[in-house]
Scaffold this motif. Sequence first.
Motif, PDB file in Angstrom:
ATOM      1  N   GLN A  10       0.818  -1.197   0.000  1.00 29.14           N
ATOM      2  CA  GLN A  10       0.000   0.000   0.000  1.00 29.14           C
ATOM      3  C   GLN A  10       0.852   1.248   0.000  1.00 29.14           C
ATOM      4  N   ALA A  11       0.392   2.241  -0.751  1.00 27.26           N
ATOM      5  CA  ALA A  11       1.041   3.549  -0.755  1.00 27.26           C
ATOM      6  C   ALA A  11       0.019   4.591  -0.334  1.00 27.26           C
ATOM      7  N   ARG A  12       0.494   5.725   0.135  1.00 31.25           N
ATOM      8  CA  ARG A  12      -0.400   6.784   0.570  1.00 31.25           C
ATOM      9  C   ARG A  12      -0.718   7.724  -0.583  1.00 31.25           C
ATOM     10  N   SER A  13      -1.955   8.201  -0.599  1.00 33.49           N
ATOM     11  CA  SER A  13      -2.320   9.229  -1.552  1.00 33.49           C
ATOM     12  C   SER A  13      -1.605  10.518  -1.177  1.00 33.49           C
ATOM     13  N   GLN A  14      -1.513  11.457  -2.120  1.00 33.35           N
ATOM     14  CA  GLN A  14      -0.764  12.685  -1.863  1.00 33.35           C
ATOM     15  C   GLN A  14      -1.414  13.555  -0.790  1.00 33.35           C
ATOM     16  N   GLN A  15      -2.728  13.585  -0.749  1.00 34.38           N
ATOM     17  CA  GLN A  15      -3.441  14.364   0.241  1.00 34.38           C
ATOM     18  C   GLN A  15      -3.960  13.466   1.361  1.00 34.38           C
ATOM     19  N   PRO A  16      -3.734  13.835   2.629  1.00 33.30           N
ATOM     20  CA  PRO A  16      -4.258  13.009   3.727  1.00 33.30           C
ATOM     21  C   PRO A  16      -5.774  12.893   3.621  1.00 33.30           C
ATOM     22  N   PRO A  17      -6.316  11.737   3.888  1.00 34.70           N
ATOM     23  CA  PRO A  17      -7.766  11.550   3.802  1.00 34.70           C
ATOM     24  C   PRO A  17      -8.485  12.233   4.963  1.00 34.70           C
ATOM     25  N   THR A  18      -9.723  12.599   4.739  1.00 40.99           N
ATOM     26  CA  THR A  18     -10.587  13.134   5.782  1.00 40.99           C
ATOM     27  C   THR A  18     -11.789  12.224   5.911  1.00 40.99           C
ATOM     28  N   GLN A  19     -12.076  11.772   7.121  1.00 41.69           N
ATOM     29  CA  GLN A  19     -13.223  10.892   7.329  1.00 41.69           C
ATOM     30  C   GLN A  19     -13.985  11.302   8.578  1.00 41.69           C
ATOM     31  N   VAL A  20     -15.302  11.118   8.514  1.00 36.78           N
ATOM     32  CA  VAL A  20     -16.146  11.363   9.678  1.00 36.78           C
ATOM     33  C   VAL A  20     -15.913  10.238  10.678  1.00 36.78           C
ATOM     34  N   ILE A  21     -15.511  10.602  11.893  1.00 37.79           N
ATOM     35  CA  ILE A  21     -15.226   9.579  12.902  1.00 37.79           C
ATOM     36  C   ILE A  21     -16.285   9.536  14.004  1.00 37.79           C
ATOM     37  N   TYR A  22     -17.144  10.574  14.053  1.00 39.23           N
ATOM     38  CA  TYR A  22     -18.181  10.568  15.085  1.00 39.23           C
ATOM     39  C   TYR A  22     -19.305  11.502  14.684  1.00 39.23           C
ATOM     40  N   ARG A  23     -20.552  11.064  14.937  1.00 41.43           N
ATOM     41  CA  ARG A  23     -21.733  11.901  14.714  1.00 41.43           C
ATOM     42  C   ARG A  23     -22.483  12.089  16.032  1.00 41.43           C
ATOM     43  N   PHE A  24     -22.680  13.357  16.409  1.00 43.87           N
ATOM     44  CA  PHE A  24     -23.471  13.694  17.583  1.00 43.87           C
ATOM     45  C   PHE A  24     -24.968  13.603  17.249  1.00 43.87           C
ATOM     46  N   ASP A  25     -25.308  13.992  16.034  1.00 41.06           N
ATOM     47  CA  ASP A  25     -26.694  13.985  15.550  1.00 41.06           C
ATOM     48  C   ASP A  25     -26.637  14.198  14.041  1.00 41.06           C
ATOM     49  N   ASP A  26     -27.745  14.659  13.427  1.00 44.64           N
ATOM     50  CA  ASP A  26     -27.768  14.779  11.971  1.00 44.64           C
ATOM     51  C   ASP A  26     -27.056  16.014  11.439  1.00 44.64           C
ATOM     52  N   HIS A  27     -26.596  16.927  12.314  1.00 50.98           N
ATOM     53  CA  HIS A  27     -25.930  18.134  11.824  1.00 50.98           C
ATOM     54  C   HIS A  27     -24.617  18.458  12.542  1.00 50.98           C
ATOM     55  N   HIS A 206     -24.377   8.068  39.677  1.00 53.90           N
ATOM     56  CA  HIS A 206     -24.440   7.242  38.471  1.00 53.90           C
ATOM     57  C   HIS A 206     -24.506   8.140  37.241  1.00 53.90           C
ATOM     58  N   VAL A 207     -24.088   7.602  36.109  1.00 55.81           N
ATOM     59  CA  VAL A 207     -24.197   8.339  34.855  1.00 55.81           C
ATOM     60  C   VAL A 207     -25.678   8.524  34.519  1.00 55.81           C
ATOM     61  N   PRO A 208     -26.118   9.746  34.227  1.00 63.67           N
ATOM     62  CA  PRO A 208     -27.521   9.957  33.874  1.00 63.67           C
ATOM     63  C   PRO A 208     -27.916   9.153  32.632  1.00 63.67           C
ATOM     64  N   GLU A 209     -29.166   8.730  32.593  1.00 62.22           N
ATOM     65  CA  GLU A 209     -29.656   7.962  31.445  1.00 62.22           C
ATOM     66  C   GLU A 209     -29.777   8.873  30.218  1.00 62.22           C
ATOM     67  N   VAL A 210     -29.349   8.358  29.085  1.00 61.91           N
ATOM     68  CA  VAL A 210     -29.475   9.085  27.823  1.00 61.91           C
ATOM     69  C   VAL A 210     -30.643   8.494  27.047  1.00 61.91           C
ATOM     70  N   LYS A 211     -31.633   9.339  26.747  1.00 60.05           N
ATOM     71  CA  LYS A 211     -32.828   8.867  26.057  1.00 60.05           C
ATOM     72  C   LYS A 211     -32.892   9.445  24.640  1.00 60.05           C
ATOM     73  N   ASN A 212     -33.337   8.610  23.696  1.00 56.64           N
ATOM     74  CA  ASN A 212     -33.586   9.045  22.313  1.00 56.64           C
ATOM     75  C   ASN A 212     -32.363   9.705  21.682  1.00 56.64           C
ATOM     76  N   TYR A 213     -31.198   9.157  21.951  1.00 56.39           N
ATOM     77  CA  TYR A 213     -29.966   9.715  21.403  1.00 56.39           C
ATOM     78  C   TYR A 213     -29.889   9.441  19.903  1.00 56.39           C
ATOM     79  N   GLN A 214     -29.553  10.463  19.128  1.00 54.07           N
ATOM     80  CA  GLN A 214     -29.519  10.349  17.674  1.00 54.07           C
ATOM     81  C   GLN A 214     -28.108  10.133  17.117  1.00 54.07           C
ATOM     82  N   GLY A 215     -27.120  10.118  17.990  1.00 50.59           N
ATOM     83  CA  GLY A 215     -25.744  10.009  17.516  1.00 50.59           C
ATOM     84  C   GLY A 215     -25.184   8.605  17.622  1.00 50.59           C
ATOM     85  N   TRP A 216     -23.887   8.494  17.384  1.00 53.75           N
ATOM     86  CA  TRP A 216     -23.172   7.223  17.486  1.00 53.75           C
ATOM     87  C   TRP A 216     -22.792   6.973  18.941  1.00 53.75           C
TER      88      TRP A 216
END
Length: 232
Positions: A10-27, A206-216
């Motif tokens: 494997q070789a690297r492309s000239q430009q470093p890649p950008t990838q989404v690593i985490y989503r909090f919600d849809d925006h 205790h950690v509070p309960e998270v309800k209806n979470y839209q993220g990862w």
Amino acid sequence: MLTLAITGCQARSQQPPTQVIYRFDDHRYLELKGYDCEGELWYTDTIRGIHTEPVSQFYHIFTHKFMHPSARYIAIPGWGTVMGGFKVSKDYGQTWELGSASMSPGPNEPNGDNAPYYDDVLSVTVINDQGFLQTKHSLYTSSKPFEDPRILPGGPGIPYRLENGKVQVLEAQYPGEAWGMVYMTKLGLEGTTQILKTNWQDLPDHVPEVKNYQGWDHMRCDMDAGKVAKKL
């Protein structure tokens, strides 16, 4: 003449890649720019029009459970042998604190250490503008999301008595850590001036309960992003 065809390199492309690593919600989401899941970390909020860089280089993704419905207070953990702290924004990601939110200097751990080993961490949850770090044997929290008005400029300060009976005053000039910028266990909080402040009172067990979470619930990263197969 014998010719060998070798594939799979494997070789690297000239430009470093950008990838989404985490989503909090849809925006709202985090992007990592770099090879081998290490590099620049970027935060984006498409509704508020925010695109900022919390970490300029060498960021490694956090691999344990991570849930973050909080919007104003953002606390981003990273990988390390010991949990060293969080990169923090208190204004929806528009600006990022110059330093990282730290673990208290006191003995949070049973062995007297102030911070847990990374392998002992179970989860990080950030909800209602407050962070919770759960380990195998302890719960670390940040303070409630406000400053005690008594230690703000012009405030009267907070008087307290030392063991020798002498009265001291925690004043605005030296108020201690700002809200959201230190994580403590209840054990670590004992004996510190932080415990005098209203934003450190009545912390949950205790950690509070998270309800209806839209993220990862975990960060995700492709180690091979930006790499291309090379034939020799």
